[in-house]
Enzyme design. Structure first.
Site, PDB file in Angstrom:
ATOM      1  N   LYS A 216       0.831  -1.216   0.000  1.00 22.14           N
ATOM      2  CA  LYS A 216       0.000   0.000   0.000  1.00 22.14           C
ATOM      3  C   LYS A 216       0.866   1.266   0.000  1.00 22.14           C
ATOM      4  O   LYS A 216       0.678   2.175  -0.819  1.00 22.14           O
ATOM      5  CB  LYS A 216      -0.906  -0.031   1.237  1.00 22.14           C
ATOM      6  CG  LYS A 216      -1.680   1.229   1.489  1.00 22.14           C
ATOM      7  CD  LYS A 216      -2.719   1.467   0.439  1.00 22.14           C
ATOM      8  CE  LYS A 216      -3.265   2.868   0.548  1.00 22.14           C
ATOM      9  NZ  LYS A 216      -4.369   3.117  -0.343  1.00 22.14           N
ATOM     10  N   ASN A 220       1.287   4.044  -3.305  1.00 22.29           N
ATOM     11  CA  ASN A 220       1.018   5.485  -3.247  1.00 22.29           C
ATOM     12  C   ASN A 220       2.288   6.299  -3.473  1.00 22.29           C
ATOM     13  O   ASN A 220       2.259   7.339  -4.128  1.00 22.29           O
ATOM     14  CB  ASN A 220       0.370   5.860  -1.912  1.00 22.29           C
ATOM     15  CG  ASN A 220      -1.135   5.647  -1.946  1.00 22.29           C
ATOM     16  OD1 ASN A 220      -1.695   5.288  -2.986  1.00 22.29           O
ATOM     17  ND2 ASN A 220      -1.800   5.848  -0.835  1.00 22.29           N
ATOM     18  N   CYS A 272      -4.816  11.265   0.807  1.00 18.46           N
ATOM     19  CA  CYS A 272      -3.940  10.083   0.810  1.00 18.46           C
ATOM     20  C   CYS A 272      -2.512  10.374   0.385  1.00 18.46           C
ATOM     21  O   CYS A 272      -1.604  10.295   1.208  1.00 18.46           O
ATOM     22  CB  CYS A 272      -4.541   8.999  -0.080  1.00 18.46           C
ATOM     23  SG  CYS A 272      -6.064   8.339   0.607  1.00 18.46           S
TER      24      CYS A 272
END
Ligand code: UDX
Length: 449
Positions: A216, A220, A272
């Site tokens: 994850k 990103n 995010c």
């Protein structure tokens, strides 16, 4: 086969996940400490703008497969608990704040023994620093029958429902991927939840907790790096007179590079990417390998510089020597959300540029189809206007900073009738420069001559 599911924390990720699980036919209960949010969701109202979400929310409620609560006692019979809590940036540094997640796990632990040792799965979806899942597994390990799987979420705002129901891949992090006996039952239970997704041939990868957490964070970080890469090239283009959209198109045709996430402009924002790359750097430093991710500081810095560049370009176009010469100038900002099809203004480049211009004394009017309420809350001094035409009226300079469809389709001739002086900065490289210049506009963009 339907499973009883809870989703703890129904913010963006959790609410979409809860409604999507009901859409897959499961019996779902969403929990949040925010009673207003719970009441709104129970009434079928989406607390945020997300295409398709309200429809599946209402469908789930009407079919009696979905409800929301604030009370952990309602979770006593649940077979699979998803953790969807937010992990915001800490106020005292770059790391992630795990308070909400840890508090939720503490509360969940209280109700888990009610299952009397029957197999129960806890599934982490929040974005966490590497190492978190293992500590949570220890915390839960004491309760008989409970297993933890770390199953990161890759959804994009604006496509959240689609990304949840039809993801590119499913990643399951387990305590020991080599110990098949210990993990088989838990993996099977999560497979049953996602059966419809897996039947379509979606890849499902089982790995250790740490690898899943790193998947994850690195996904990103890679996306943020790709955007800052093209924005760095954009700075090179500005220094040389090259057009960054030509460069991006050509390098994107190399399928090792690919065309996606090469849109140069005012950069990335949202809840995010910015916080996740900072948390990732903090995590590397805590692990004593800070140097390995030190380049992300540069990624963050390039991203920040694009916002400043727009402000400087605005001053330049308005003939102001410095940004202080912007006093009283009428500027219209098209877009407040961090990206189109979203009402999210967290770390929004558009909103930051608008605020900087206003701080420099400009008279800034901002418009957005969905994000004005959020913009007004975050930046109370900004003048907001819902109607695009009305927002454009009388402007001496227009900035397109969020590429909503209606802004991309603006007609230069008609728009010229509305403004005071036809000057525009395309901060997302979505307009056709020639068309605007031919219609009499002074047209500037980022990384384009
Ligand atoms: C991101 C990740 O894509 C998703 O997988 C993860 O789960 C959460 O974070 P999101 O924040 O919804 O999703 O936005 P995304 O579509 O990735 O865009 C992020 C930002 O980058 C936006 O501000 C967007 O405008 C900007 N962007 C994107 C660019 O500036 N250029 C591009 O080429 C692509």
């Amino acid at each position: 086969m339907s499973t009883t599911i809870s989703v703890i924390g129904v913010g963006y990720l959790g609410a979409v996940h809860a409604a999507s699980m009901a859409e897959l036919g499961h019996d779902v209960i969403g929990l949040d400490v925010d009673a207003d949010r719970v009441a709104a969701l129970n009434d079928g109202h989406a607390p945020f703008h997300e295409p398709g979400f309200e429809q599946i929310l209402r469908r789930g409620l009407q079919a009696d497969r979905l409800r929301f609560t604030t009370d952990y006692a309602d979770l006593a019979d649940v077979e699979v608990h998803f953790l969807g809590l937010g992990t915001p940036q800490r106020t005292d540094g770059n790391g992630a704040d795990l308070r909400y997640l840890r508090a939720a796990v503490d509360s969940l632990r209280e109700v888990l023994p009610a299952r009397g040792g029957a197999p129960t799965l806890v599934v982490g979806k929040s974005t966490v620093p590497v190492g978190t899942a293992r500590t949570l597994a220890e915390q839960l390990g004491a309760v008989e029958g409970v297993h933890l799987i770390w199953n990161p979420e890759f959804l994009r705002e604006g496509f959240a429902v689609k990304d949840t129901l039809a993801p590119d891949r499913l990643v399951y992090g387990v305590a020991d991927p080599e110990d098949h006996e210990a993990t088989e039952a838990a993996v099977g239970r999560l497979d049953a939840v996602y059966a419809q997704i897996l039947e379509r041939g979606t890849s499902r990868l089982v790995m250790g907790f740490e690898a899943a957490e790193l998947v994850k964070a690195s996904a990103n970080a890679f996306l943020a790096t790709k955007i800052s890469f093209i924005n760095a090239i954009s700075e090179m283009c500005e220094a040389t007179g090259a057009d960054v959209t030509d460069v991006a198109r050509a390098i994107g045709m190399d399928d090792r590079i690919g065309p996606k996430f090469l849109r140069a402009g005012v950069g990335f924002g949202g809840g995010c990417l910015p916080k996740d790359i900072r948390a990732f750097m903090a995590s590397a430093e805590d692990l004593g390998v800070g140097e390995s991710l030190a380049f992300l500081r540069e990624v963050d810095a390039i991203n920040g510089r694009r916002r400043i560049r727009v402000v400087e370009l605005a001053a330049e176009m308005l003939g102001a020597e410095t940004t202080s010469g912007l006093r009283g100038r009428r500027i219209t900002v098209l877009g407040a959300a961090f990206k189109p099809d979203s009402d999210d203004v967290r770390d929004s480049p558009a909103l930051e540029v608008a605020c900087r211009l206003r701080e420099a004394g400009a008279q800034v009017r901002i418009t957005d189809p969905e994000a004005l309420a959020g913009a007004a809350r975050r930046a109370p001094g900004l003048e907001t206007e819902q109607d695009t035409d009305q927002a454009l009226r009388g402007a001496e300079l227009v900035l397109l900073l969020t590429e909503w469809g209606q802004y991309k389709e603006l007609d230069p001739a008609r728009t010229r009738e509305l403004v005071e002086v036809p000057r525009i900065i395309d901060g997302r490289n979505v307009l056709e420069p020639r068309q605007w210049r031919e219609a009499g506009w002074e047209f500037r963009a980022l990384g384009r001559p």
